[in-house]
Structures are given as C-alpha cells and as structure tokens.
Design a protein around this motif. Structure first.
Motif, PDB file in Angstrom:
ATOM      1  N   ASP A 128       0.849  -1.189   0.000  1.00  0.00           N
ATOM      2  CA  ASP A 128       0.000   0.000   0.000  1.00  0.00           C
ATOM      3  C   ASP A 128       0.889   1.243   0.000  1.00  0.00           C
ATOM      4  OD1 ASP A 128      -2.080   1.792   0.171  1.00  0.00           O
ATOM      5  OD2 ASP A 128      -2.478   1.437   2.297  1.00  0.00           O
ATOM      6  N   LYS A 130       2.300   4.894  -2.572  1.00  0.00           N
ATOM      7  CA  LYS A 130       2.148   5.785  -3.708  1.00  0.00           C
ATOM      8  C   LYS A 130       3.531   6.169  -4.234  1.00  0.00           C
ATOM      9  CE  LYS A 130      -1.920   7.986  -1.510  1.00  0.00           C
ATOM     10  NZ  LYS A 130      -3.015   7.741  -2.459  1.00  0.00           N
ATOM     11  N   ASN A 154      -0.529   2.137  -5.407  1.00  0.00           N
ATOM     12  CA  ASN A 154      -1.963   2.354  -5.635  1.00  0.00           C
ATOM     13  C   ASN A 154      -2.240   3.666  -6.367  1.00  0.00           C
ATOM     14  OD1 ASN A 154      -2.158   4.440  -3.564  1.00  0.00           O
ATOM     15  ND2 ASN A 154      -2.019   2.772  -2.076  1.00  0.00           N
ATOM     16  N   LEU A 216      -4.583   3.031  -9.579  1.00  0.00           N
ATOM     17  CA  LEU A 216      -4.532   1.584  -9.805  1.00  0.00           C
ATOM     18  C   LEU A 216      -5.927   1.033 -10.082  1.00  0.00           C
ATOM     19  CD1 LEU A 216      -2.468  -0.786  -9.729  1.00  0.00           C
ATOM     20  CD2 LEU A 216      -3.183  -1.165  -7.353  1.00  0.00           C
TER      21      LEU A 216
END
Length: 285
Positions: A128, A130, A154, A216
């Motif tokens: 998880d 960025k 994501n 995503l």
C-alpha cells in the motif's frame, strides 16, 4: 497539509530560480543534464502534486530524484513516510545532512532508480504505497517499465516530459500508442493531471512537462517478462502485420491468439498499434 501550511513551508525553500541557483552555488553544484537535473521552482506545482496524489498522514510514498528536497519536504510535512533515491552523491549528502536529520520518516538511498525503482521501500509497506516524483526524463520510460512489474503503487503522480505522458495515455490506432501505453493502461486508470510549463523549473528545459495522475485499477494486469519481450519486438516493426510478426515468436505461429483477435473483429493483417491493451493482455506463450 492545509494549503496555508504548504504556502508557509514553501516560502522558506529555494523555490525561485535565483534561490535555487544560490543554493546550488553554495553546494558547489551545477545542474547535470545527464541526470535530468531540472529543479522545481513553482510551489503551486508542488502543492498540485500532493493534491493529485491524495497524500495523507501515514501514507508510504516513493520519490525518485529528490534533488534539493523541495517536494520531499512538503511530503514529509504532510505526514507521509518517504522512501527517496538520489543518484547524485553531492545532493544525497546535502539531503542526509538536512532532511534526514530533521525527519526520521525519510528513508534516503543513494543509487540508481533503475536498479532500485521503489527506493528501498520495505516489503511490509509495498502492499500500500504511492509514488510522487519529478522523474529524470532520460529514465522515465525505463523506470516505469520496472515499476509496472510489481508490486504496484496504488497511485502514481509523475512529472513527465509531455511527449512521454502522451504516449502513456495514447489510444490504440494512433501514432503515439506504444508499448508503454499498453503496460500503463493495463494496470492504471488515467485521471485528471496538470500541464507544467518550462518556467516552473531551473534551469528551464527545452520541452513542456505534464503531471500524469494514475490510479490503480481494481484488477490490474501485469505482463510476464517473456510476453513483454514479444510485445516490444512487435512494436519495433509496428507497421508490419501482426501475423507475420508472430510467425517465429509464438507456438503454431500464434494461431491461438490470432483466433482471439478474429473473434474481437481483427485479423492477421492488423498492425500492433491498432490492437487495444485488453487484447494484448490475452497474449500468452
């Protein structure tokens, strides 16, 4: 981070061309073209990057090429835990002496982003995260190819050369549709981005730039390396018909996949640039 907090932070940073030039002078640093060193000098673009990326406290963020730490500082102040990789030894040392000392949530790696595309992001955070980055333009497509091999962020908000951004979002049947179009669009939905002029950087690049914003997909598709090689080979001769391109590359001359293309309304005479990403996803060896 609130907008007024961002403005206050940016006011104390080297965001004008003159301040950036002065800081580089104190560091004995000249912008290196081969490293793509065009430093961001527009606070609005920094704020826009965080806004598009939806950065919140506690989020894991990968940054490539932090340079003088302009974007990095704002990410950290916003509460992100940042993994950053910087190839320039002098700038790495500067960041280590400043931001790393100030923020325990900054994990700074010296090295090549093509060898460490996730900047040393730990396995427990890789599920998880960025990416928010002002990518060195010379490596942007190669780096994206690496990051798209997974694990996938994501969301990615990337400063790209405008031409590269256009290839990422290009539709099949256009001249700009390419291998990177297929790989990006198979894993990500392209959302609202932001055009960035050359005046937002020091030194000014000779091209326009674009903040591309990628979210995503619920069910992203990641191509296996052997399939990626075949797709690349096909696009190296993009004006040839797909039937002839596959003749020596797939079992039975690719008859199984060609049958699927026929079902979708194509035939062996179609060219690679006219085949949509969802059909390329069905290519197998």
């Amino acid at each position: 981070m609130k907008t007024e907090d961002t403005v206050r932070l940016l006011a104390n940073m080297p965001l004008s061309p003159s301040k950036t030039r002065d800081l580089l002078g104190r560091l004995g640093q000249q912008p290196k073209r081969f490293l793509g060193q065009n430093f961001l000098v527009d606070g609005n673009i920094v704020h826009k990057s965080l806004e598009l990326a939806e950065v919140k406290p506690g989020v894991a963020v990968v940054e490539v090429g932090p340079g003088l730490g302009t974007l990095t500082s704002v990410l950290l102040e916003a509460g992100a835990e940042v993994w950053a990789i910087e190839k320039d030894r002098n700038l790495h040392a500067y960041l280590a002496d400043t931001l790393v000392r100030q923020f325990p949530t900054l994990h700074l790696l010296e090295g090549d982003a093509l060898e460490h595309p996730r900047a040393g992001l730990t396995a427990e955070r890789a599920g998880d995260f960025k990416v928010v980055a002002n990518l060195p333009y010379a490596i942007s497509t190669l780096w994206m190819d690496e990051i798209l091999s997974g694990p996938l962020p994501n969301r990615m908000v990337l400063m790209l050369q405008q031409e590269t951004a256009q290839r990422c979002v290009a539709k099949c049947g256009t001249k700009q549709f390419s291998v990177i179009s297929i790989f990006v669009q198979s894993a990500y939905v392209v959302e609202r981005g932001h055009k960035v002029g050359a005046a937002c950087f020091y030194p000014k690049p000779g091209i326009e730039s674009y903040l591309i914003n990628l979210a995503l997909r619920p069910f992203p598709f990641v191509f296996e390396p052997p399939v990626k090689q075949i797709i690349r080979a096909c696009f190296q001769q993009r004006r040839k018909q797909i039937g002839s391109l596959l003749r020596d590359r797939l079992p039975n001359h690719g008859a199984a996949w060609l049958s699927e293309l026929t079902t979708a309304g194509f035939d062996a005479r179609v060219r690679p640039e006219d085949i949509p990403p969802q059909l390329w996803q069905r290519l197998y060896i």
